[in-house]
Design an enzyme around this catalytic site. Sequence first.
Site, short mmCIF file in Angstrom:
data_model
loop_
_atom_site.label_atom_id
_atom_site.label_comp_id
_atom_site.label_asym_id
_atom_site.label_seq_id
_atom_site.Cartn_x
_atom_site.Cartn_y
_atom_site.Cartn_z
N VAL A 50 44.23 23.05 3.87
CA VAL A 50 43.43 23.00 5.24
C VAL A 50 43.83 21.86 5.84
O VAL A 50 44.17 22.14 7.26
CB VAL A 50 41.84 23.11 5.10
CG1 VAL A 50 41.19 23.18 6.34
CG2 VAL A 50 41.41 24.31 4.12
N CYS A 51 44.14 20.71 5.65
CA CYS A 51 44.26 19.41 6.25
C CYS A 51 45.56 19.71 7.00
O CYS A 51 45.56 19.29 8.22
CB CYS A 51 44.47 18.36 5.19
SG CYS A 51 42.77 17.87 4.49
#
Length: 179
Positions: A50-51
């Site tokens: 996600v980052c």
Amino acid sequence: MLTIGDRFPEFNLKAVVDTDPAKAFTDISNESDQGKWKLFFFWPKDFTFVCPTEISAFGDIAKEFADRDTVIYGASTDSEYVHLAWRENHPDLKDLPFAMLSDIKRELSEALGILDRQEGVCLRATFLVDPEGVIRFVSVNDLSIGRNPQEVLRVLDALQTGELCPCNWHPGEDVLKVA
């Protein structure tokens, strides 16, 4: 966790600002970029899923933040060397226009109160800090949910008006007037 109206903590951290190892590293502190608005956004871990979607999305609109006299700082508890390796190896992160701060000792994250109790990594926290060092916006997402950089930009626009802004307000729209 620190919140609206609190002073952003003092810090002095190593940061990655380039993929060239000869000029990749610098020190950034609460004294850096005096007189500007600051956006700090934290993510749990480098080399995750996600980052990088969030980091690259902030990078995509970094010029819009700069146009509003706002400096972006991304941060996690990974070392500056891990940040550099991630930037070198992830195509969406190679040309980031902002510093990646290394809070490896967890001092800033702990002072902000944003460490996940189970994992010991940063929560997905976002802070807008005014030129006087006062926190004006805070948002924290679950570790599994990415945030919306456009919404952070919208909130910055609203804060910079100094006016009362209604729900879903956007620049150019009417602000609220007290009768």
